[in-house]
Each structure stands twice: as structure tokens, then as C-alpha cells.
Design a protein around this motif. Sequence first.
Motif, PDB file in Angstrom:
ATOM      1  N   ASN A 186      40.617  38.517  44.085  1.00 45.23           N
ATOM      2  CA  ASN A 186      41.785  38.945  43.186  1.00 45.23           C
ATOM      3  C   ASN A 186      41.465  39.055  41.791  1.00 45.23           C
ATOM      4  O   ASN A 186      42.887  39.238  41.181  1.00 45.23           O
ATOM      5  CB  ASN A 186      43.018  38.206  43.906  1.00 45.23           C
ATOM      6  N   VAL A 187      40.949  38.310  41.298  1.00 48.26           N
ATOM      7  CA  VAL A 187      40.853  38.154  40.118  1.00 48.26           C
ATOM      8  C   VAL A 187      40.508  39.784  39.690  1.00 48.26           C
ATOM      9  O   VAL A 187      41.320  40.509  38.632  1.00 48.26           O
ATOM     10  CB  VAL A 187      39.430  37.536  39.208  1.00 48.26           C
ATOM     11  N   ALA A 188      39.104  40.002  40.027  1.00 49.37           N
ATOM     12  CA  ALA A 188      39.464  42.293  39.757  1.00 49.37           C
ATOM     13  C   ALA A 188      40.982  42.895  39.326  1.00 49.37           C
ATOM     14  O   ALA A 188      41.213  43.595  39.511  1.00 49.37           O
ATOM     15  CB  ALA A 188      38.083  43.393  40.265  1.00 49.37           C
ATOM     16  N   GLU A 189      41.728  42.693  41.379  1.00 52.97           N
ATOM     17  CA  GLU A 189      42.829  43.444  41.509  1.00 52.97           C
ATOM     18  C   GLU A 189      43.933  42.857  40.410  1.00 52.97           C
ATOM     19  O   GLU A 189      44.497  44.083  40.174  1.00 52.97           O
ATOM     20  CB  GLU A 189      43.188  42.877  42.619  1.00 52.97           C
ATOM     21  N   SER A 190      43.890  41.441  39.471  1.00 53.64           N
ATOM     22  CA  SER A 190      45.367  41.365  38.966  1.00 53.64           C
ATOM     23  C   SER A 190      44.782  41.722  37.392  1.00 53.64           C
ATOM     24  O   SER A 190      46.198  41.880  37.016  1.00 53.64           O
ATOM     25  CB  SER A 190      45.425  39.348  39.089  1.00 53.64           C
ATOM     26  N   LEU A 191      44.048  42.422  37.267  1.00 52.05           N
ATOM     27  CA  LEU A 191      43.559  42.735  35.800  1.00 52.05           C
ATOM     28  C   LEU A 191      43.336  44.625  35.844  1.00 52.05           C
ATOM     29  O   LEU A 191      43.674  45.410  34.477  1.00 52.05           O
ATOM     30  CB  LEU A 191      42.690  41.926  35.181  1.00 52.05           C
ATOM     31  N   PHE A 192      42.923  44.566  36.945  1.00 53.36           N
ATOM     32  CA  PHE A 192      42.786  46.506  36.583  1.00 53.36           C
ATOM     33  C   PHE A 192      44.107  47.158  37.579  1.00 53.36           C
ATOM     34  O   PHE A 192      43.689  48.327  37.779  1.00 53.36           O
ATOM     35  CB  PHE A 192      41.573  46.494  36.996  1.00 53.36           C
ATOM     36  N   THR A 193      44.648  46.418  38.027  1.00 53.17           N
ATOM     37  CA  THR A 193      45.538  47.381  38.723  1.00 53.17           C
ATOM     38  C   THR A 193      46.922  48.030  37.823  1.00 53.17           C
ATOM     39  O   THR A 193      47.142  47.360  36.725  1.00 53.17           O
ATOM     40  CB  THR A 193      46.414  46.661  39.966  1.00 53.17           C
TER      41      THR A 193
ATOM     42  N   ASP B 254      50.058  47.284  38.299  1.00 58.80           N
ATOM     43  CA  ASP B 254      50.879  46.404  38.085  1.00 58.80           C
ATOM     44  C   ASP B 254      50.076  45.191  37.832  1.00 58.80           C
ATOM     45  O   ASP B 254      50.476  43.926  38.318  1.00 58.80           O
ATOM     46  CB  ASP B 254      52.277  46.377  38.865  1.00 58.80           C
ATOM     47  N   ARG B 255      49.535  44.911  36.300  1.00 57.20           N
ATOM     48  CA  ARG B 255      48.951  43.662  36.270  1.00 57.20           C
ATOM     49  C   ARG B 255      49.450  42.936  35.551  1.00 57.20           C
ATOM     50  O   ARG B 255      50.430  42.871  35.036  1.00 57.20           O
ATOM     51  CB  ARG B 255      47.585  44.257  35.348  1.00 57.20           C
ATOM     52  N   LYS B 256      49.692  41.364  35.836  1.00 56.03           N
ATOM     53  CA  LYS B 256      49.877  40.713  35.293  1.00 56.03           C
ATOM     54  C   LYS B 256      48.971  39.630  34.313  1.00 56.03           C
ATOM     55  O   LYS B 256      47.884  39.663  34.407  1.00 56.03           O
ATOM     56  CB  LYS B 256      50.986  39.412  35.902  1.00 56.03           C
ATOM     57  N   GLU B 257      49.386  39.320  32.540  1.00 56.81           N
ATOM     58  CA  GLU B 257      48.370  38.790  32.460  1.00 56.81           C
ATOM     59  C   GLU B 257      48.031  37.413  33.306  1.00 56.81           C
ATOM     60  O   GLU B 257      48.919  36.628  33.264  1.00 56.81           O
ATOM     61  CB  GLU B 257      49.454  38.356  30.848  1.00 56.81           C
ATOM     62  N   ASN B 258      47.043  37.121  33.193  1.00 53.39           N
ATOM     63  CA  ASN B 258      46.849  35.505  33.134  1.00 53.39           C
ATOM     64  C   ASN B 258      45.056  35.534  32.484  1.00 53.39           C
ATOM     65  O   ASN B 258      44.733  35.655  32.835  1.00 53.39           O
ATOM     66  CB  ASN B 258      46.310  35.579  35.326  1.00 53.39           C
ATOM     67  N   PRO B 259      45.506  34.281  31.781  1.00 57.29           N
ATOM     68  CA  PRO B 259      44.477  33.767  30.800  1.00 57.29           C
ATOM     69  C   PRO B 259      43.113  33.283  32.198  1.00 57.29           C
ATOM     70  O   PRO B 259      42.254  33.550  31.169  1.00 57.29           O
ATOM     71  CB  PRO B 259      45.370  32.652  30.135  1.00 57.29           C
TER      72      PRO B 259
ATOM     73  N   LEU C 256      37.306  33.782  34.087  1.00 59.94           N
ATOM     74  CA  LEU C 256      36.886  34.048  34.967  1.00 59.94           C
ATOM     75  C   LEU C 256      36.400  35.460  35.081  1.00 59.94           C
ATOM     76  O   LEU C 256      35.141  35.756  35.192  1.00 59.94           O
ATOM     77  CB  LEU C 256      37.635  34.339  36.231  1.00 59.94           C
ATOM     78  N   MET C 257      36.501  37.018  34.913  1.00 61.38           N
ATOM     79  CA  MET C 257      36.177  38.068  34.585  1.00 61.38           C
ATOM     80  C   MET C 257      35.094  38.160  33.500  1.00 61.38           C
ATOM     81  O   MET C 257      34.088  38.996  33.427  1.00 61.38           O
ATOM     82  CB  MET C 257      37.306  38.857  34.332  1.00 61.38           C
TER      83      MET C 257
END
Length: 425
Positions: free
Chosen positions: A82-89, A91-96, A101-102
Motif C-alpha cells: 500500500n506504500v507504493a499504491e498511495s504514492l503512485f496512483t 488519487d494519491r494523498k500526501e503521506n510523509p 518508507l519509499m
Amino acid sequence: MKRNFLIILFVMMGLGAIAQVQRPISVRSDDQPFTDKAQAYIDSLRLLKDSILVRKVSKVRHEYKFRRDGLRLFMPLTYYDNVAESLFTRDRKENPIHSELMHLYLTRPDLVEGTDRMVQQQQTKLNDIKTPIHHDVTLVEKVAERPIEPVTAPVEIMVTRPNFWTFSGDYSLQFLQNYVSGNWYKGGESNYSALASLVMQANYNNKQKVKWENRLELKYGLQSSRSDSLHSFKSTEDLIRLTSKLGLQATKRWYYTVQFIGNTQFSHSYRSNDPKIYSAFAAPLNLNLSIGMDYSVDWLDHRLKGNFHLAPLAYNMKYTRMLELTNRLGMEDGRHFLHDFGSEFTVDLEWNLMEMLTWKTRLYGYSTYKRTELEWENTFTFRFNRYISSQVFIYPRFDDGVSRDNHYAFWQFKEFGSIGFQYSF
């Protein structure tokens, strides 16, 4: 606020990078001591707890997710999908935290120890059980509890000496009355009679080899008749007889046996209007001793019982204390004794013909080369109840050792019927 948030973010990123390193790192001598670094690390964690993890936000779900993602920085480095999904989709959302982790995945892939799929396989998921477990409970009746038995219980044991003796007896008192008037068209005379009988038995049997049977028979009967002017009473039955038999078991039914029989009578015997004595006590006295075998009888469902005695060797002695009776008894004149040897047999049976009717029979035979004696006693007893009974006695006898009678030859016969009291034990 924005400035403070960026400062905290950079601090977290630096601390996360330090936490993911598991291998020891070489430290130069000009670096600050290790204790100072450890203290700084602890202070950073406390600050992170106070500012981010424990800080309450309005939405509980967002707070729980934020805390869960933040804990990944302080755990062994693991690759999460889910780390890669949240950054490269799109509808990504900023999560520091995901960004940090990435960055670690890209710069230090050697620190990654596993994936989130491997972690899930090592755990037990409670939500895997989609269908709830249902237990079928069967109700059964409660089994009665067994009483608690004592381990030991006092037992009183009494050892008694075995008694191999059995005793029995039979008493009877019979009466007979007959009245005939003087003008009775058929004639006859009135008479009264009575008969007393006693039979006692004492038997020994050790249930192994030895058997000893003893029987004493006593009978005495009286009769009065008006036609007899010499005697007020005359004896109709007079007997004293003792039978003793000792046996040693050969088979189940056969015994080697020694038998003794002795008989005489109580008083004088007369005939009507005749003063002559025909027999008396010890006149005669017969003693018989025989050696042979016995066979025990138990037939017809225990209704017919008794025994057979067969003796190929027998000794008989006849004695009379009155010499005037020697000729009548078949003895030589002037002699009190008669001794002879021969063979003998005895049959004693009791047959319950019906519930209230009993037949007792005794067949006795003695034979030598010169004479033969045969006696057959039959007693039929009909019981009305426990104490009242009726008897019929039939007694034929053969003896060719006495004088021959012109009418009956060597046969003799006796019979009577009576009713009265009888008791057995």
C-alpha cells in the motif's frame, strides 16, 4: 503551524532511517559518545509520541491509521504494497511516512527483510473463520452415582463342623371299629382294633465314599372280639425290626454293602379261643448278616426312591427261647438256634403315586439249599391332610421251612385297613 509540522517531519525521517539499521555501525573516535546518541534517540521518540502518536484528532479512524503507519518506521524494515499504491496512483494523498518508507526502499533495499504478505502468513487471522462454529449439544440423563464402597469391610466368618447325619421319622395311630347287631341277616360279630406304628431313621452320608443307613420299625396292633372268651385282646400286628446298612461307594449309584437285619416281636400271640402261644418276644429272633452291593434308585422325577440290595453271601441265625415252638418254626427239637448260609436280597421302595397317595413296599428273600423265605410288605397310605390318613396293609409271605398247611401250603397272607392319626418329620 506549517513550519512546526515540517520540522517534525524532518526529525521523523531522520529517526526512521536510524531505526531501520540493524547492523552495527562503526563510529569514529571524534564522534560524540554512544550514550549521547542513545539519549537523543530516546528523546526523539518521546517527542514523537507526545506530538503525533498521542495527539488526538477529530476522527478516530484517521488517528488509528496514522499511528499504525507510524509504527512501521520503528519496526524491522518490511515492504508494504500500500506504500507504493498511495504514492503512485492518480488519487494519491500526501503521506510523509509512506514517502519516508519509499525513500528507504529505493536507497537501502538491503535493509528490507520481508514483505507484508510474509508477515500475514505467519499470523493467525481471526476473520478467516467466516462461518461461526456451532456445537451440537446432546442432553443425556444424569447417570446415578455409584455409592462409594469401602476399601475394606469387616466380615465375620464362622466355620462350623459339617454334619453328615440326617434324622427322620413317621408316627401313626390307626383305629377300626365294627358293630354288628345280634339279628344281622348275614351274621358276624362286632370288634374294635387299633394299630400304632413308629418308624425312625438315622442316616450318615459324607457325600464322598461312606454311607451308613439305620432304620428302626416298631408296630403293635390290638383287637377285641366278643366271640373270644379266653382273651380280651389279641395282637394283630407285632413287629420289632432293625435294619442297618454300611456302604462304600463304587460308582455313582452302586455301593459295596454290609447289611444287618434283626427282628422279633413285643408280646405273645394267640388265636381265638386257643390258649396255646404261637409266638412271643425272642421266639423267634431272626438275625441276618449279608455282604453284597446296593443300587440307589431315583426315578420318575424323584417320585420313586429307594434301593436294591443284592447279597450272594448271607448268614442267618434263628433263635427261640421257647423250646415248644421249635417244630413250628422249622427247628430241630431241643435246640434253641438254627444256623445256615445262603444268599439274600432286599428291595425297599417308596413311590408317590399321587400328591396324597403313597405306596411303600419291601420285598425280602433268603434262600439256602434246604429252605426259602420270601416276604412282600405293601403299605398304601392316603393322606386327607397333614394329620389324618388311611392305610391299607397287604402282606403275603412264603416259607417252606415250616410245616405244610393243607389249605394254603407254604403261603401265608395278612391284610388290614385302618384310618387315624399320622405325623411325619
